[in-house]
Each structure stands twice: as structure tokens, then as C-alpha cells.
Write a protein that holds these residues in place. Structure first.
Motif: not given
Lengths: 390, 390
Positions: B33-34, B36-38, B104
Motif C-alpha cells: 500500500t502506498e 502518503n499517497g505516493k 480498500e
């Protein structure tokens, strides 16, 4: 003319056959018991009377000449397992076979040979790696692959790699029985004590120690018990010498499953029968384990003496010994491990195999035959239970 | 070069993939899983990390560069159902299919259609004869043969004569569910009150009223539930219009069985699975009944989002919605009726069918798919449970 008899309520409910033609007809078919040692009058058990009314259209009257119906007769005798006994009696008779009351039993009849199993002495391995116990899963893992695969391949403890694919993945996974066994007999060290494992397992299933005792008893005789989950039982069983893979690389098939019934446990007959049914469906021999010390039964628990066939002929009380002894049960009855053990003990004392007759809610009867197993040096009693159609 | 990642103990145990090649390899296979969204760093769930170590020989280290073994990683995360979750995750991945974490989930996905059953309105008959209730057998008998055969032939209550041989013997035998149903809905008079029957039956089996509620619910919708003893369940089920004999004189075969799981009951997974196995073995559809009012689940009970196949292709989070949701269980775990009902409720809210994954003591995983059934006007929730091999 149909058979006739009388229902007397005093001094206690009993049934009397008095007219000569009825006495002769009833006696010829192995119903009834002599009164005062003479065949002038006969008494009938309630099962016998109801059977003659139900199937042979016999007529029953009260002493003042009023007709007594099925419910009049049955209601006068109602008590524990009344209909279960009646329908089991009826089913056996409907097969053309003879049933007689328990108080005619003499024994020992010597008709209950035991099955001998090939036990071997077994020396547990010493575990040379530390394990991690997972408290909620009740399993341990050895992640030293050399030691793990040795325990798996040479002793068939746990599962190395993947079930039926040992070479996929790695690490040895041991269940609670295997973990505790190796902790006690193989110096297996873990992140928790053996005592703690017992406590955690007992919280999960109160019968854990009885299951462990059965596991340990078979293991120490050289057998390999593994989970019986796929077959609806506590363990499936491999005979001494079994290895996880055969030389040809094929998977080895077990032919026996073990179900453990602690003496203190109570179980609905329907739940118990379900376990036997699964085993039968997958063509495995169902072994019943009753761990704990055997005790001598106090009162008679058995229901009927059964006569069966010899070659093409039926056996009868005139010429033959009884073949089995029956315990009649109903689908929604509770049975205790202790009660079952005592029934088997009583059958053994008579030298007869026990037949469990289970009457379902639709009055259909299913039969299970109990055979004793002999395993040299084992601590407990084991029985093969076989679904039979007499 | 194999995938590498780090086990961090602080501030709480977590696993980080940081080097570019590992990040890319892990992401390509739908693990991780990413952060911090990156996609510069990825976190792995413990199941993902252990899977990569177990099956793909990934290497794990602590922040100071020491190797962390399977047990080091697993031990850091141990908790409820830890291994059951891991082995269920592993098995699904081993089939080439994708598993993703529950957080998710978006839903509702609309991938959980319900099965419609053909209910009919049913008017119970009025019983014009008195019955005798046998207190220990929990059965009643009507010895008025005219009324008995009418109730049997026209409504299939009880058993007239002999099971599978109606013309052998006589009298109608009714079980406790049928007796109580006719006492409540058909003015059936007996030697005891309906209240007393309930009391006696409850002494025998504490779940009697729940079973009766299920019986009554199906009966009033026109179905005919009979004992499921031979199939290891509470009831076998005939669809509206069923009669004890077909016109050709042949016996009618049921195709469904019902198992009742009260919300307050707890059961070992192994015992529960045994009931499904028997049904499967005799090729009957297993129906789970959870009587009582449905409630809204408080916390998430589900374990994983599952992706399956569509045609020859596997579904992936890149292009597809999840197919199922998984509840991972282990053989020796207890499950409550309420907990199971809540899990099904949560799956329904997501618009996905529930898959129960049961991990046995040898880490083999068995899957059961739960499908909702719709029966017009019925009071309770029913589900078909099907053994599947994904």
C-alpha cells in the motif's frame, strides 16, 4: 381370526394372552413370556403387544371387554425412550429377525471378538530448534527449515511447506496436539510453556486434554494421527510406518478416522451420528475413543437381545444364542460418553457386539455396530463403529 | 535479486519496502500500500510480508540490518486468527488470485444477487382426532387411522405406517415440531398442553424454539420440512406441492437441507463444517437458517477483499471490482450465530458474496460461499452455503 390379548392396569400395567389359539400363535413367532413357567398364559412386553396390534392387526381389550387402542396401550406404559424402543423393536422384527427381552440374557456368549491393530514402539525425536506458538491459532511454527523438514519427513509432525505440496513454501507448522506432544516428549522449546499451551487450548475447547490423551496414546504406539477436519472428525489415522509421501511421490490415503467422546461430555445423538456419516461417506473406518478409566456399570442400560442370520437361516431362541445386544436411542436424545462406555462394557460382559439402533423423528431406524479394538499397550478403549443394514 | 523489506517495531510493528526494485516488484504483483499517497515507499501487511518470505524467498531485515525470520515477523504481529488469516491469504494467492486489505473496500458493488425460492401460501389443516404425546420421545401418535392418513397424504405431516412403506403398519407418528405446529395452527388436542411440549423439548435441546421457528416459517410458506437426520442436519426440505409419494409410487427425493444456527449459540468451526460436508456428500443444497431479528454490525469482522476470475482472466484491483469478501476462520475456533450473521450482513452491505475460508490444523484451506436466499413473506434470513474450489 386375529390374535387377542388383554391390557391390565393393576397392580401395574401388564398384558396377558389367555386364549389358546392366541397363545400358540404368539409363541410360534417368538413373542411373549411364560407365566409361572408354564405356556398356558403368556405375558407380552409393551413392544410385543404394540407390534402385534400395529403390524399384525391383533386386538387388545381391557378386562371389562372394551377395546384398547394403540394409544391406550402405549400411554399406559409411556416412559424413557418408549417409542424409540418400540420402533427399534419393530424395525428388527420387520426384517424377519427375532428380538427378545434383556432379562433372558445368560452369557457370556463369546460372540464378540476384538479387532487387533498393529501397534509398534515409538521413540519421539528430540527437537533441535525453537518454536513460536501463536496463541489464538493454537499452532506453532519452526522456521529452521533443516530441523522442520526432518521432523516432517521422518516423523510426519506438522506440515512443511504447503499441504499436498511440500516443496511450495517452507517452514514447519504444528498443531496444538503435535506441539504439546513434542514439548512433553521431545524437549521442544517455545515462546510459551507447555502448561500455558494447555490453558489456552482448554479455553478454546473444553475437551482438549481428552483429545490430546487420545493423540498421545496412538502416537506412542507408532500410529500417526493428523487432523480429521476434511472427514468431519478429530483425527485421521495412519498406521505405523506411514510417511507424508510414499516412495512413488503419491499422497498417502488414511483409512481410519478417530472421534473422541469424553466420559463427561453429553452430545445429541443426531450430532454424534453426523460424525459417523461423514466417515462412512468417505469410506473410512470410524474409530470411537473413550479416554479415561473404565468403570463397572451399575444398572442395565441395554434394551433387547437380538437374533440375526446364520447363512440363509434366521437364528432363534429355540436353537441359537443371541447374536447382538441392542441399545435403542432416538435422534433428539442426549447421550453421555460415560453412558455409552457403560453400555459397551455391558455388551462385552455378555460376550456380544453392541448394536446402536437410532430411531429418527420419522421412525426410520439406523443401525451402528460397535466392535472392540485391541491395541497392545494402549491406555484407553477404542471401538470401530460401523453403519450396518441387518 | 530477491525482494527486500524492513520490519520496524516502533511506534508499532510495521513493514516497509523502500528500495526501488523491490517497490516495483511488489507493486506489480498487487502487494503493498502506498505511503502518503505516493508509490515511493510501500507498507506491507504482515500477510503480504510473510507470503513474500514464505513463497517468494523475500528477505526481511530489522532497521539495524539484522535478518528477521518468519517467526520474528509473525511473532511481532501475533493476534486473533493470525495464522488462519495468513494461510487463507496464502492459499488464495497460491491460486494466482489477488487479495487486498478490507480498508480498500468502497462498495456497494452490486455483486451479490439473491436466490429466489418459490413460496406459496399455506392453510394448515384442522386436526379432528386426539393425539397421545410421549414425553421422553418428544413425539405424538394419532391412532385414528382415517384422520392420520389424511394428515399424512394431503399435508405430509408425520409418518403413517412405516418409513418408505406406508402400507406396512398403521398410525400417524408426529415429531415435536409437527406436533407443536398442529397444536398452534391446527387445533390439535393432546394429553398435554402445547406449553408443556415446549418445556419438555427445551429440556432436551436448548435450541428447540429456534428450530421450531424455522420449521414454522417454512411450513407457513408452503414448504415441507422433515427430519434431516439421514443427512446430518436439522431438516430436509421439500418445495411447495410435495407429497409423501409421487404419482408413480416412487419416493420423492429432497434436494435441500436446513441447518439452524441460533444467534446465541456458539459452535466449533469443525462441527459446523461437518454438517455442510454431509450435505455436500449426499448432493443436497445446504441452507443455513439464522432465526431472530437481524442487527447492524458494530465493528468490521471481515478479513480480505478477494478478486477472482472473469472468463479466463483474473480480476485485479487495477481494472475490476472485488468479487467476494473473505472471513478467515480456523478449524478449532468457536463461531457464534450472531457473529456469523453480522459477517454476512457486512458482506451484503458491500454488495459482495461472503467466502468463508476455513484453515485446518494442517494449514489446508477449505472455502464455503454464502448466497442469500429470498423467500417472499418469510420472517428470517436464510443462506445457501456451498463448498467451492476457487
Amino acid at each position: 381370526m386375529s390374535v387377542r390379548f388383554e391390557l391390565h392396569e393393576k397392580p401395574h400395567p401388564h398384558i396377558l394372552v389367555t386364549d389358546l389359539i392366541s397363545v400358540q400363535a404368539v409363541d410360534r413367532s417368538f413373542f411373549g413370556t411364560e407365566v409361572n413357567g408354564k405356556k398356558i398364559h403368556l405375558t407380552l412386553s409393551p413392544e410385543e403387544a404394540l407390534y402385534l396390534m400395529d403390524v399384525r392387526k391383533a386386538e387388545c381389550e381391557t378386562p371389562d371387554g372394551k377395546p384398547a387402542s394403540f394409544n391406550d396401550v402405549a400411554g399406559a406404559f409411556d416412559g424413557p425412550k418408549f417409542l424409540a424402543r418400540y420402533f427399534s423393536f419393530r424395525d428388527w422384527r420387520d426384517r424377519g429377525l427375532i428380538v427378545r427381552p434383556m432379562d433372558e440374557a445368560e452369557g457370556p456368549y463369546g460372540r464378540s471378538p476384538s479387532e487387533k491393530y498393529p501397534a509398534a514402539d515409538y521413540k519421539p525425536p528430540t527437537v533441535a530448534a525453537k518454536g513460536q506458538f501463536f496463541y489464538d491459532d493454537l499452532m506453532s511454527v519452526i522456521d529452521d527449515n533443516e530441523e522442520g523438514s526432518r521432523l516432517y519427513e521422518q516423523h510426519w509432525f506438522g506440515q512443511f511447506g504447503t499441504y499436498k505440496a511440500k516443496k511450495h513454501g517452507q517452514f514447519l507448522k504444528l498443531d496444538a496436539y503435535e506441539t504439546l506432544f513434542l514439548a512433553r516428549h521431545g524437549k521442544y522449546k517455545l515462546n510459551v510453556s507447555a502448561k500455558k499451551i494447555e490453558e489456552l487450548a482448554l479455553e478454546r475447547r473444553p475437551d482438549f486434554l481428552e483429545l490430546y490423551q487420545v493423540y498421545e496414546d496412538w502416537r506412542l504406539r507408532g500410529f500417526v494421527p493428523k487432523t480429521g477436519f476434511k472427514f468431519g472428525t478429530h483425527f485421521r489415522l495412519y498406521f505405523p510406518g506411514a510417511k507424508p509421501t510414499m516412495e512413488s511421490g503419491e499422497w498417502m490415503h488414511s483409512r481410519h478416522v478417530i472421534h473422541c467422546f469424553p466420559r463427561s461430555a453429553k452430545m445429541l445423538i443426531s450430532e454424534w451420528a453426523r460424525a459417523i456419516r461423514v466417515a462412512h461417506g468417505v469410506k473410512k473406518t470410524f474409530i470411537l475413543a473413550i479416554p479415561g478409566a473404565s468403570v463397572h456399570p451399575k444398572k442395565n442400560l441395554l434394551d433387547f437381545l437380538l437374533y440375526h442370520r446364520k447363512g440363509g437361516d434366521i437364528e432363534t431362541p429355540r436353537h441359537d444364542k443371541p447374536t447382538y445386544v441392542m441399545l435403542a436411542l432416538s435422534e433428539e436424545e442426549q447421550i453421555g460418553g460415560q453412558e455409552l462406555a457403560e453400555s459397551i462394557e455391558q455388551a462385552k460382559a455378555l460376550g456380544l457386539d453392541l448394536i446402536l439402533a437410532i430411531c429418527d423423528r420419522e421412525t426410520a431406524v439406523t443401525y451402528y455396530r460397535v466392535k472392540r479394538i485391541e491395541i497392545p499397550k494402549s491406555k484407553y478403549e477404542y471401538y470401530e463403529i460401523e453403519w450396518v443394514q441387518p
